[in-house]
Design an enzyme around this catalytic site. Structure first.
Site, PDB file in Angstrom:
ATOM      1  N   TRP A  76       0.893  -1.155   0.000  1.00  0.00           N
ATOM      2  CA  TRP A  76       0.000   0.000   0.000  1.00  0.00           C
ATOM      3  C   TRP A  76       0.922   1.191   0.000  1.00  0.00           C
ATOM      4  O   TRP A  76       1.635   1.454   0.973  1.00  0.00           O
ATOM      5  CB  TRP A  76      -0.897  -0.002   1.242  1.00  0.00           C
ATOM      6  CG  TRP A  76      -1.893   1.114   1.242  1.00  0.00           C
ATOM      7  CD1 TRP A  76      -3.117   1.110   0.644  1.00  0.00           C
ATOM      8  CD2 TRP A  76      -1.733   2.405   1.836  1.00  0.00           C
ATOM      9  NE1 TRP A  76      -3.745   2.313   0.849  1.00  0.00           N
ATOM     10  CE2 TRP A  76      -2.920   3.137   1.554  1.00  0.00           C
ATOM     11  CE3 TRP A  76      -0.726   3.025   2.551  1.00  0.00           C
ATOM     12  CZ2 TRP A  76      -3.111   4.451   1.984  1.00  0.00           C
ATOM     13  CZ3 TRP A  76      -0.913   4.324   2.985  1.00  0.00           C
ATOM     14  CH2 TRP A  76      -2.089   5.028   2.694  1.00  0.00           C
ATOM     15  N   ASN A 102       7.262  -2.853   5.941  1.00  0.00           N
ATOM     16  CA  ASN A 102       5.926  -2.331   6.243  1.00  0.00           C
ATOM     17  C   ASN A 102       6.130  -1.192   7.219  1.00  0.00           C
ATOM     18  O   ASN A 102       6.759  -1.366   8.258  1.00  0.00           O
ATOM     19  CB  ASN A 102       5.045  -3.413   6.866  1.00  0.00           C
ATOM     20  CG  ASN A 102       3.743  -2.833   7.398  1.00  0.00           C
ATOM     21  OD1 ASN A 102       3.201  -1.885   6.823  1.00  0.00           O
ATOM     22  ND2 ASN A 102       3.256  -3.359   8.512  1.00  0.00           N
ATOM     23  N   GLU A 483     -21.336   6.028  10.185  1.00  0.00           N
ATOM     24  CA  GLU A 483     -20.877   4.702   9.766  1.00  0.00           C
ATOM     25  C   GLU A 483     -21.507   4.297   8.442  1.00  0.00           C
ATOM     26  O   GLU A 483     -20.825   3.795   7.552  1.00  0.00           O
ATOM     27  CB  GLU A 483     -21.189   3.685  10.865  1.00  0.00           C
ATOM     28  CG  GLU A 483     -20.902   2.247  10.507  1.00  0.00           C
ATOM     29  CD  GLU A 483     -19.459   1.961  10.131  1.00  0.00           C
ATOM     30  OE1 GLU A 483     -18.590   2.816  10.372  1.00  0.00           O
ATOM     31  OE2 GLU A 483     -19.205   0.887   9.558  1.00  0.00           O
ATOM     32  N   LYS A 487     -19.398   3.466   4.983  1.00  0.00           N
ATOM     33  CA  LYS A 487     -19.515   2.232   4.188  1.00  0.00           C
ATOM     34  C   LYS A 487     -19.701   2.572   2.715  1.00  0.00           C
ATOM     35  O   LYS A 487     -19.058   2.039   1.838  1.00  0.00           O
ATOM     36  CB  LYS A 487     -20.699   1.392   4.682  1.00  0.00           C
ATOM     37  CG  LYS A 487     -20.540   0.745   6.028  1.00  0.00           C
ATOM     38  CD  LYS A 487     -19.414  -0.261   6.162  1.00  0.00           C
ATOM     39  CE  LYS A 487     -18.119   0.291   6.461  1.00  0.00           C
ATOM     40  NZ  LYS A 487     -17.473   0.323   7.698  1.00  0.00           N
TER      41      LYS A 487
HETATM   42  C1  AGP Z   1     -13.699   0.642   8.279  1.00  0.00           C
HETATM   43  O1  AGP Z   1     -14.645   0.195   7.315  1.00  0.00           O
HETATM   44  C2  AGP Z   1     -12.440   1.157   7.674  1.00  0.00           C
HETATM   45  N1  AGP Z   1     -11.820   0.138   6.889  1.00  0.00           N
HETATM   46  C3  AGP Z   1     -11.525   1.850   8.645  1.00  0.00           C
HETATM   47  O2  AGP Z   1     -12.172   3.051   8.989  1.00  0.00           O
HETATM   48  C4  AGP Z   1     -11.206   1.113   9.971  1.00  0.00           C
HETATM   49  O3  AGP Z   1     -12.349   1.050  10.775  1.00  0.00           O
HETATM   50  C5  AGP Z   1     -10.139   1.925  10.713  1.00  0.00           C
HETATM   51  O4  AGP Z   1      -8.975   1.924   9.915  1.00  0.00           O
HETATM   52  C6  AGP Z   1      -9.823   1.370  12.105  1.00  0.00           C
HETATM   53  O5  AGP Z   1      -9.327   0.068  11.978  1.00  0.00           O
HETATM   54  P1  AGP Z   1      -9.163  -0.790  13.332  1.00  0.00           P
HETATM   55  O6  AGP Z   1     -10.553  -1.009  13.881  1.00  0.00           O
HETATM   56  O7  AGP Z   1      -8.511  -2.062  12.892  1.00  0.00           O
HETATM   57  O8  AGP Z   1      -8.325   0.006  14.275  1.00  0.00           O
END
Ligand code: AGP
Length: 610
Positions: A76, A102, A483, A487
């Site tokens: 990424w 990473n 939320e 999504k």
């Molecule tokens: C959620 O759909 C996202 N992919 C992202 O906001 C995620 O919730 C956020 O990065 C936190 O991740 P975590 O719960 O693993 O800390």
């Protein structure tokens, strides 16, 4: 947010490494690469591509590398565009050292300038190549010594996995504020960014902590601290729940995980309440009754979807347990100078347990003496090893980049924690028992929502052409609106904005028109009529309204253009059926728009960089 993997042993290292890398692809997927030895000559062989691991596999099939030691990465991009030159692995100028990484090296620019002045020839724009060139420039025949001299010069968070041509059957690993797990097998060893990619192949793992170094051979794993003094690391046993990491009959992990929620909610609730006493029974808090009674205030820390769940939890805790709650976004909080008053209890929420911002904020709070409770879905993750106590979500591996089942389990676990704290304070048994009576049917109520999937899919088709949305809610439905909007944003790339419904008249309503529909979260009884008034304001401006509601009191049918009906429950739990409906809505809109739902563009599942 990348995934790194390594293997040394007698199996075909290309196949083993590709299999492991595929289980890490949710951590990043804009490019991929592999490097290794064939065990005879010390020559480093490699292949790297722009695009997903499947592209790497195609290229490897043409090369026939036959490696028995290999390291690999699925990327990424943080520094440098997603292209073949910037793909990992990266090398020193001599091509003797290959490295995958990473994390982020914050002082990469200054180091690059220093190394160019020393004659290093760079090929990429990445911070990772700076590390390879630095260690390569310090190598004088002792690789560990070169690593030892390089580490103090690196500022940032990083997990490094490296090979060198002078050590053809060894892999060197370093972790500093980024996850790295060593898997120990029979005459073989593995390295991975997370334990999930190792569950099907080893029974024992060890986690490298800040600035610890491992030298990994097929028959031996040695570990050292930053001064290269030998250290003994505790090995942990891992359960092999490999059967959960597959899509089954579903088209995407995301829809599979949405449909898992009746099961995962049952798992989150199971054996965590006592009906006779109308309270919750939570193992893992590691706080005695006196400590829990002495909690004066709660600080909830999280990012993204986890922050939305924490926000709902804050409403519950203040309403029902009468405990003041501060909900903070970790990436902001970590740069405050936090005031941690006596009696502060921190709830750090993270599905992955690897989110760099939340981990950094927790480390700051630990330094100020706060007690930390982790709500997490991954056993052995960094956050769970940092916290004083941990409540696991028990949702099973969540592979889809957009979080769904973890969110609803987070809300339920917070509800149970709220019940415990409330019953320890002023709440009577009957009230506690009534809350449990509302909780118990929740998984079945979510199942009822899932049975509406076909109708929600039809609605999604009808709304999928819009490029802008509002999601509106009040009280517990305000974070649920955030939320629902996230999504839709994440997987369909639509500009969707969650707002407290009462806030629209203070400016945002200027955006309402025929091309900007509103999703209205109406299943909060306490503020239902207020929501109707807000919807009348939207309707008066020709805004199309898709309502999610549990009753039609006061003529919602005359106001909303479309309604998704969800089962009625108490306001504290109402965000869960509503959120499942909105997860389905977002999924079907994204599917209608042909988006890459499990691996949306620009995203990764675990944000291990800041
Ligand atoms: C959620 O759909 C996202 N992919 C992202 O906001 C995620 O919730 C956020 O990065 C936190 O991740 P975590 O719960 O693993 O800390």
């Amino acid at each position: 947010m990348c995934g790194i993997f390594g293997y040394v042993g007698n199996q075909d290292a290309v196949n083993v490494t590709l299999t492991g890398l595929k289980k890490l692809e949710y951590r990043g997927y804009d490019s991929a690469g592999i490097a290794g030895f064939n065990g005879v000559s010390g020559e480093v062989k490699y292949c790297k591509v722009v695009g997903k691991i499947s592209r790497l596999e195609e290229e490897l099939n043409k090369l026939d590398l036959h490696l028995n030691t290999a390291i690999a990465q699925t990327r990424w991009a943080t520094h440098g565009k997603p292209n073949e030159v910037n793909a990992h692995p990266h090398f020193d100028t001599s091509g003797s050292l290959a490295l995958v990484h990473n994390g982020i090296i914050e002082n990469h620019d200054a180091l690059r300038k220093m190394l160019v002045a020393k004659g290093c020839i760079f090929k990429s724009e990445t911070d990772t190549e700076v590390v390879a060139q630095l260690i390569g420039s310090l190598y004088e025949g002792d690789f560990l010594a070169a690593v030892q001299h390089a580490l103090p010069l690196l500022h940032g968070a990083y997990a490094l996995v490296m090979i060198h041509k002078d050590y053809p059957q060894q892999i060197f690993a370093v972790a500093s504020a980024a996850p790295l797990v060593v898997g120990i097998g029979e005459q073989e060893a593995f390295l991975s960014s997370d334990v999930m990619a190792l569950k099907a192949v080893v029974k024992e793992v060890l986690h490298l902590a800040n600035n610890e170094v491992a030298v990994v051979r097929a028959d031996q794993v040695e570990t050292f601290d930053a001064s290269m003094a030998k250290i003994v690391k505790t090995r942990e046993t891992v359960s092999s729940d490999a059967e959960e990491i597959s899509k089954g009959d579903f088209e995407h992990y995301t829809i599979k995980e949405i449909f898992e929620q009746p099961k995962t909610l049952n798992a989150a609730i199971a054996s965590r309440y006592n009906e006779d006493y109308g309270t919750a029974t939570l193992d893992g808090l590691h706080m005695d009754v006196t400590e829990l009674l002495n909690v004066q205030r709660i600080l909830i820390l999280a990012c993204g979807t986890s922050w939305h769940a924490g926000f709902i939890g804050a409403y519950m805790l203040e309403d029902l347990a009468r405990i003041p709650v501060q909900v903070e976004i970790s990436s902001e909080y970590r740069y405050k100078n936090p005031i941690v008053l006596p009696g502060t209890y921190v709830i750090a929420m993270s599905q992955s347990g690897e989110t760099a911002d939340t981990i950094a904020a927790v480390e700051e709070l630990k330094a100020k003496g706060a007690k930390i409770l982790a709500l997490c879905n991954v056993h052995g993750s960094t956050l769970t090893r940092l916290a004083d106590g941990c409540l696991y979500l028990r949702a099973g591996p969540e592979i889809g980049v957009c979080s769904t089942k973890a969110f609803t389990s987070q809300v339920v676990v917070l509800f149970l924690f709220t019940l415990l704290m409330a019953r320890m304070r002023h709440m009577g048994k009957a009230e506690g028992q009534a809350l449990l009576q509302a909780l118990k049917p929740l998984p079945d109520q979510v199942q009822q929502v899932l049975e509406e999937a076909n109708r929600i899919q039809q609605l999604a088709k009808d709304y999928s052409h819009y490029d802008n949305f509002f999601f509106l809610g009040r009280r517990h439905m305000y974070p649920a609106a955030l939320e629902g909007a996230l999504k839709l944003k994440e997987i369909s790339y639509i500009n969707a904005n969650g707002y407290p419904a009462g806030e629209m008249k203070h400016g945002p309503i200027a955006l309402i028109n025929e091309q900007c529909p509103t999703v209205a979260l109406c299943a909060n009884k306490a503020v239902y009529t207020k929501m109707l008034s807000n919807l009348m304001e939207v309707k008066a401006r020709n805004g199309r309204i898709l309502a999610v509601a549990s009753s039609d009191v006061d003529g919602l049918k005359d106001i909303a253009d479309d309604i998704i009906w969800v089962p009625e429950t108490i306001d504290e739990l109402a965000p869960i059926p509503t959120s499942v409906a909105l997860q389905l809505f977002a999924y079907f809109v994204a599917r209608e728009r042909g988006c890459d739902i499990d691996q949306p563009r620009n995203l990764a599942k675990s944000v291990t960089v800041e």
